[in-house]
Design a protein around this motif. Structure first.
Motif, PDB file in Angstrom:
ATOM      1  N   GLN A 221     -17.196   6.022  -7.913  1.00 22.20           N
ATOM      2  CA  GLN A 221     -16.133   5.374  -7.152  1.00 22.20           C
ATOM      3  C   GLN A 221     -14.823   6.133  -7.360  1.00 22.20           C
ATOM      4  N   TYR A 222     -14.358   6.799  -6.325  1.00 20.85           N
ATOM      5  CA  TYR A 222     -13.083   7.515  -6.392  1.00 20.85           C
ATOM      6  C   TYR A 222     -11.954   6.524  -6.150  1.00 20.85           C
ATOM      7  N   CYS A 223     -10.900   6.644  -6.924  1.00 19.87           N
ATOM      8  CA  CYS A 223      -9.777   5.727  -6.757  1.00 19.87           C
ATOM      9  C   CYS A 223      -8.507   6.370  -7.286  1.00 19.87           C
ATOM     10  N   GLY A 224      -7.405   5.637  -7.210  1.00 18.74           N
ATOM     11  CA  GLY A 224      -6.121   6.130  -7.686  1.00 18.74           C
ATOM     12  C   GLY A 224      -5.921   5.875  -9.168  1.00 18.74           C
ATOM     13  N   LEU A 225      -4.671   6.095  -9.616  1.00 18.45           N
ATOM     14  CA  LEU A 225      -4.350   6.017 -11.044  1.00 18.45           C
ATOM     15  C   LEU A 225      -3.944   4.622 -11.500  1.00 18.45           C
ATOM     16  N   ALA A 226      -3.603   3.739 -10.558  1.00 19.26           N
ATOM     17  CA  ALA A 226      -3.068   2.430 -10.928  1.00 19.26           C
ATOM     18  C   ALA A 226      -4.160   1.520 -11.478  1.00 19.26           C
ATOM     19  N   LEU A 227      -3.750   0.577 -12.318  1.00 17.56           N
ATOM     20  CA  LEU A 227      -4.695  -0.389 -12.874  1.00 17.56           C
ATOM     21  C   LEU A 227      -5.440  -1.133 -11.774  1.00 17.56           C
ATOM     22  N   GLU A 228      -4.722  -1.493 -10.728  1.00 20.11           N
ATOM     23  CA  GLU A 228      -5.354  -2.202  -9.616  1.00 20.11           C
ATOM     24  C   GLU A 228      -6.438  -1.349  -8.971  1.00 20.11           C
ATOM     25  N   ASP A 229      -6.204  -0.030  -8.897  1.00 13.22           N
ATOM     26  CA  ASP A 229      -7.216   0.873  -8.345  1.00 13.22           C
ATOM     27  C   ASP A 229      -8.488   0.839  -9.178  1.00 13.22           C
ATOM     28  N   GLY A 230      -8.319   0.910 -10.508  1.00 11.38           N
ATOM     29  CA  GLY A 230      -9.469   0.875 -11.402  1.00 11.38           C
ATOM     30  C   GLY A 230     -10.192  -0.457 -11.332  1.00 11.38           C
ATOM     31  N   TYR A 231      -9.414  -1.528 -11.207  1.00 11.61           N
ATOM     32  CA  TYR A 231     -10.010  -2.867 -11.101  1.00 11.61           C
ATOM     33  C   TYR A 231     -10.886  -2.968  -9.849  1.00 11.61           C
ATOM     34  N   ARG A 232     -10.359  -2.533  -8.712  1.00  7.53           N
ATOM     35  CA  ARG A 232     -11.102  -2.654  -7.461  1.00  7.53           C
ATOM     36  C   ARG A 232     -12.335  -1.754  -7.441  1.00  7.53           C
ATOM     37  N   ALA A 233     -12.207  -0.537  -7.980  1.00  5.55           N
ATOM     38  CA  ALA A 233     -13.351   0.377  -8.021  1.00  5.55           C
ATOM     39  C   ALA A 233     -14.472  -0.220  -8.877  1.00  5.55           C
ATOM     40  N   THR A 234     -14.099  -0.772 -10.029  1.00  2.00           N
ATOM     41  CA  THR A 234     -15.104  -1.400 -10.902  1.00  2.00           C
ATOM     42  C   THR A 234     -15.715  -2.616 -10.231  1.00  2.00           C
ATOM     43  N   HIS A 235     -14.882  -3.412  -9.587  1.00  2.00           N
ATOM     44  CA  HIS A 235     -15.363  -4.619  -8.900  1.00  2.00           C
ATOM     45  C   HIS A 235     -16.380  -4.237  -7.833  1.00  2.00           C
ATOM     46  N   ASN A 236     -16.103  -3.160  -7.114  1.00  2.00           N
ATOM     47  CA  ASN A 236     -17.035  -2.699  -6.074  1.00  2.00           C
ATOM     48  C   ASN A 236     -18.376  -2.298  -6.671  1.00  2.00           C
ATOM     49  N   LEU A 237     -18.349  -1.542  -7.768  1.00  2.00           N
ATOM     50  CA  LEU A 237     -19.590  -1.089  -8.386  1.00  2.00           C
ATOM     51  C   LEU A 237     -20.403  -2.247  -8.963  1.00  2.00           C
ATOM     52  N   LEU A 238     -19.719  -3.180  -9.597  1.00  2.00           N
ATOM     53  CA  LEU A 238     -20.434  -4.258 -10.292  1.00  2.00           C
ATOM     54  C   LEU A 238     -20.783  -5.428  -9.377  1.00  2.00           C
ATOM     55  N   SER A 239     -20.302  -5.397  -8.134  1.00  2.00           N
ATOM     56  CA  SER A 239     -20.652  -6.450  -7.177  1.00  2.00           C
ATOM     57  C   SER A 239     -21.928  -6.123  -6.412  1.00  2.00           C
ATOM     58  N   ARG A 240     -22.432  -4.911  -6.577  1.00  2.00           N
ATOM     59  CA  ARG A 240     -23.631  -4.483  -5.877  1.00  2.00           C
ATOM     60  C   ARG A 240     -24.862  -5.199  -6.433  1.00  2.00           C
ATOM     61  N   PRO A 241     -25.840  -5.476  -5.579  1.00  2.00           N
ATOM     62  CA  PRO A 241     -27.086  -6.067  -6.075  1.00  2.00           C
ATOM     63  C   PRO A 241     -27.832  -5.143  -7.030  1.00  2.00           C
ATOM     64  N   ASP A 242     -27.649  -3.842  -6.824  1.00  2.00           N
ATOM     65  CA  ASP A 242     -28.276  -2.846  -7.701  1.00  2.00           C
ATOM     66  C   ASP A 242     -27.215  -2.237  -8.625  1.00  2.00           C
ATOM     67  N   ARG A 243     -26.392  -3.081  -9.199  1.00  2.00           N
ATOM     68  CA  ARG A 243     -25.240  -2.594  -9.978  1.00  2.00           C
ATOM     69  C   ARG A 243     -25.703  -1.726 -11.152  1.00  2.00           C
ATOM     70  N   PRO A 244     -24.865  -0.795 -11.576  1.00  2.00           N
ATOM     71  CA  PRO A 244     -25.193   0.042 -12.735  1.00  2.00           C
ATOM     72  C   PRO A 244     -25.209  -0.779 -14.014  1.00  2.00           C
ATOM     73  N   THR A 245     -25.970  -0.317 -14.986  1.00  2.00           N
ATOM     74  CA  THR A 245     -26.010  -1.007 -16.283  1.00  2.00           C
ATOM     75  C   THR A 245     -24.950  -0.467 -17.235  1.00  2.00           C
ATOM     76  N   ALA A 246     -24.352   0.657 -16.857  1.00  2.00           N
ATOM     77  CA  ALA A 246     -23.285   1.239 -17.673  1.00  2.00           C
ATOM     78  C   ALA A 246     -22.278   1.932 -16.767  1.00  2.00           C
TER      79      ALA A 246
END
Length: 339
Positions: A221-246
């Motif tokens: 997940q490519y994103c910007g430097l802001a905390l909100e950017d990191g939050y949204r990128a992580t939220h996108n990855l972990l909201s997937r049905p096949d989410r990563p385990t790490a």
């Protein structure tokens, strides 16, 4: 009003001008001991007159400013604050001052920053950024000054440099996750420019390939430097049905946002997802859970950069030198076995 001079200070204190100069420099001539009473008279005269040394005149007389210009990308990440701390400590111990200038994002601000460094007549530059990230006019102006340049960079350089690569640390981190049974590993890649974290991204990809795991580009997940950017990128990855385990997160700062995103999704760390990152900023030992991270010892990087610059000033014709920064994987509570 006329600006007071050393001659004015000497006249008021009733001493010679050379005595005033010795007191101001704090380095009296070994053959001319200065009594404490005389020194105090000079200091009192300086205070009474409001005398301030003419730094430009001193620079012209010495042919050196005893100042190092430092161009840095941002202070939003504590990692760079610690690099600057190392630069400041080593420079001060060597009798130098530092002049900071930010490598900003707009051409107008870039020019202001560089003009500021040039105006202060620094003896050399330390760049906390890759040359490819500098605007061409700014880079050309730096090189045209003919001053020594030292880089703290994640890749090679034609100049003296501290190679601050996370490649080895990323490999150790990936091996740690593999040993815990993780095969589906995501990456939160929040950088201003892809080059800034390429050492981590390429090693992450190569580690997956070496382990015989299928490369899934959607897990980065490519994103910007802001905390909100990191939050949204992580939220996108972990909201997937096949989410990563790490998850690997490109910096500890964004990992703090990643921990928040996982918690908001009702996921436990490391029970549901392991999170690991880079930089080992002080906060990483106080998050809940404590972060597994890779340290590159930023203060030492700063100290090493100053030492390289001073060696270059003493011997301009010496061969280009590279110092390879040490990295260390620090395993804490945020990584665990696949459940």
């Amino acid at each position: 009003m006329k600006r007071p001079t050393q001659k004015d200070v000497a006249r008021l204190a009733g001493v010679s001008r050379s005595t005033v100069s010795f007191v101001i420099r704090g380095q009296p001539d070994q053959n001319i001991p200065i009594a404490a009473e005389t020194r105090q008279k000079v200091l009192d005269a300086i205070a009474a007159l409001g005398y301030e040394p003419d730094l430009r005149a001193q620079t012209l007389r010495r042919g050196t400013s005893r100042t190092i210009g430092v161009l840095f990308p941002t202070l939003n990440n504590p990692h760079f604050v610690h690099v600057l701390s190392g630069i400041q400590s080593e420079a001060t111990a060597s009798g130098y001052e530092i002049h900071l200038s930010r490598n900003s994002l707009t051409p107008e601000e870039e020019q202001i920053s560089l003009s500021d460094l040039v105006r202060n007549q620094v003896d050399g530059f330390i760049l906390l950024t890759h040359f490819k990230l500098l605007p061409k006019p700014m880079l050309k102006q730096i090189l045209n000054l003919g001053q020594p340049v030292v880089q703290i960079t994640t890749s090679g350089s034609e100049f003296d440099h501290v190679l601050n690569s996370y490649a080895a640390g990323t490999k150790a981190l990936m091996e740690h996750l593999f040993e815990l049974g993780h095969k589906r590993i995501g990456f939160v890649y929040g950088v201003a420019h892809e080059l800034q974290g390429l050492d981590r991204l390429l090693t992450y990809q190569q580690s997956l390939e070496d382990a015989g795991l299928r490369k899934d580009e959607t897990l980065v997940q490519y994103c910007g430097l802001a905390l909100e950017d990191g939050y949204r990128a992580t939220h996108n990855l972990l909201s997937r049905p096949d989410r990563p385990t790490a998850l690997l997160v490109v910096s500890d700062v964004l990992a703090i946002a990643a921990i928040r995103a996982a918690a908001d999704l009702g996921l436990s760390i490391p029970g549901d997802v392991s999170i690991a990152s880079f930089d080992d900023i002080p906060f990483s030992s106080y998050t809940v859970p404590r972060l597994t991270t890779v340290s590159a010892f930023p203060e030492q990087n700063g100290r090493d950069a100053v030492r390289l610059l001073l060696k270059r000033l003493d011997n301009p014709d010496r061969p280009v030198e590279r110092i390879i920064a040490h990295t260390e994987l620090k395993i804490r509570e945020s990584t665990g076995p696949v459940s």
